[in-house]
Motif scaffolding. Sequence first.
Motif, mmCIF file in Angstrom:
data_model
loop_
_atom_site.group_PDB
_atom_site.id
_atom_site.type_symbol
_atom_site.label_atom_id
_atom_site.label_comp_id
_atom_site.label_asym_id
_atom_site.label_seq_id
_atom_site.Cartn_x
_atom_site.Cartn_y
_atom_site.Cartn_z
ATOM 1 N N GLU A 259 73.659 9.684 8.209
ATOM 2 C CA GLU A 259 73.687 8.359 7.745
ATOM 3 C C GLU A 259 75.265 7.979 7.419
ATOM 4 O O GLU A 259 75.678 6.742 7.505
ATOM 5 C CB GLU A 259 72.892 8.051 6.309
ATOM 6 C CG GLU A 259 71.333 8.392 6.448
ATOM 7 C CD GLU A 259 70.710 8.408 5.186
ATOM 8 O OE1 GLU A 259 71.403 7.954 4.130
ATOM 9 O OE2 GLU A 259 69.632 8.799 5.217
ATOM 10 N N THR A 260 76.028 9.082 6.814
ATOM 11 C CA THR A 260 77.483 8.695 6.589
ATOM 12 C C THR A 260 78.400 8.447 7.592
ATOM 13 O O THR A 260 78.959 7.472 7.778
ATOM 14 C CB THR A 260 78.174 9.967 5.544
ATOM 15 O OG1 THR A 260 77.165 10.122 4.476
ATOM 16 C CG2 THR A 260 79.524 9.788 5.446
ATOM 17 N N ALA B 212 77.364 5.139 9.068
ATOM 18 C CA ALA B 212 77.782 3.954 8.187
ATOM 19 C C ALA B 212 79.589 3.901 8.206
ATOM 20 O O ALA B 212 79.659 2.533 8.484
ATOM 21 C CB ALA B 212 77.759 4.320 6.581
ATOM 22 N N PRO C 3 81.658 4.693 1.851
ATOM 23 C CA PRO C 3 81.534 4.330 3.252
ATOM 24 C C PRO C 3 81.627 3.064 3.650
ATOM 25 O O PRO C 3 81.906 2.725 4.837
ATOM 26 C CB PRO C 3 79.945 4.643 3.379
ATOM 27 C CG PRO C 3 79.410 4.635 1.964
ATOM 28 C CD PRO C 3 80.415 5.034 1.084
ATOM 29 N N GLU C 4 81.809 2.064 2.945
ATOM 30 C CA GLU C 4 82.168 0.636 3.407
ATOM 31 C C GLU C 4 83.409 0.295 3.739
ATOM 32 O O GLU C 4 83.745 -0.607 4.453
ATOM 33 C CB GLU C 4 81.500 -0.480 2.357
ATOM 34 C CG GLU C 4 79.945 -0.202 2.026
ATOM 35 C CD GLU C 4 79.687 -1.266 1.082
ATOM 36 O OE1 GLU C 4 80.424 -2.328 0.572
ATOM 37 O OE2 GLU C 4 78.355 -1.673 0.919
#
Length: 296
Positions: free
Chosen positions: A241-242, A245, A190-191
């Motif tokens: 959340e994904t 992110a 995800p980053e």
Amino acid sequence: MNVVVTGATGGVGSWIVERFASEGHEVLGIDLERPAGERENADFLAADLTEQGQAWEAILAHEPDAVIHFAAIPRVGLEPGAETFLTNVSSTYHVLEAAGQAGADVVWASSESIYGSVFADEPWLPDYFPIDEAHPRRPEDPYATSKLVGEDVAAMAARKHGISVTSVRPSWVTYPGGERTAQARETFDPETADPNGNFWSYVDVRDVVSMVEAALETDRGGHETYLAVAAENYLGRPTAETIEAVFGDLPAECDLEGEESPFSTAKARTELGWEPEHSWQEAEDEAIAGPAFLDD
């Protein structure tokens, strides 16, 4: 039934031919080229559906009870944009008009890309999650725009001819034993991940086929649209959340729990009695061959 299936040698179309032929329907499969093999209860015809004469002759001669239209240039980047748009729109018009003249009900392939984010140069967030059929359609590319026009053609055909027309909006279609979801999941971070315009959603080809069947079995008139999407994302991660992110934000209205799909199938569940039965957890390890008539 007498059934016409366009895009009969394509990914989803070939599975539709296989299902309907196996159930004893008389199927005419149409595509630009005939398949290598044969299939009991199925005949195949090579035709260019962008040519009105070819489309009408092929379909009307079969005297169909139902027409299932999955022929298309399936995404951007395969042909020039204008060719993608014109091919998809003209073929859809010719097929649905012929179906209307035959008095045949229609199920055809629209797309979840119709909302606009999937093939946008910079994917963006929708107005709300989960996305449903009522969400505004804002395509930015020729493929999704061809589906928007196609849905308007579908509504026109239903009004003009008094037939039932169903626009199915599948997400990314996956196949049993396929490796693409596993590869995407294993390399996902995800980053560093790029924004994904369909928010890591998918649908198993068998669930698309079952929605086609459910739509034809439902006794109604007019035009309706239905999303065909698996119950969960293919990452095995919490969906909201994904998305937050990777995109750096969420819409103000977001009602997603756990790994729930970012697209809603509530309408199909309620009106068609349909729900997705297959998930990537099982499908990735299933050894199920595709239609044999493609390989003979």
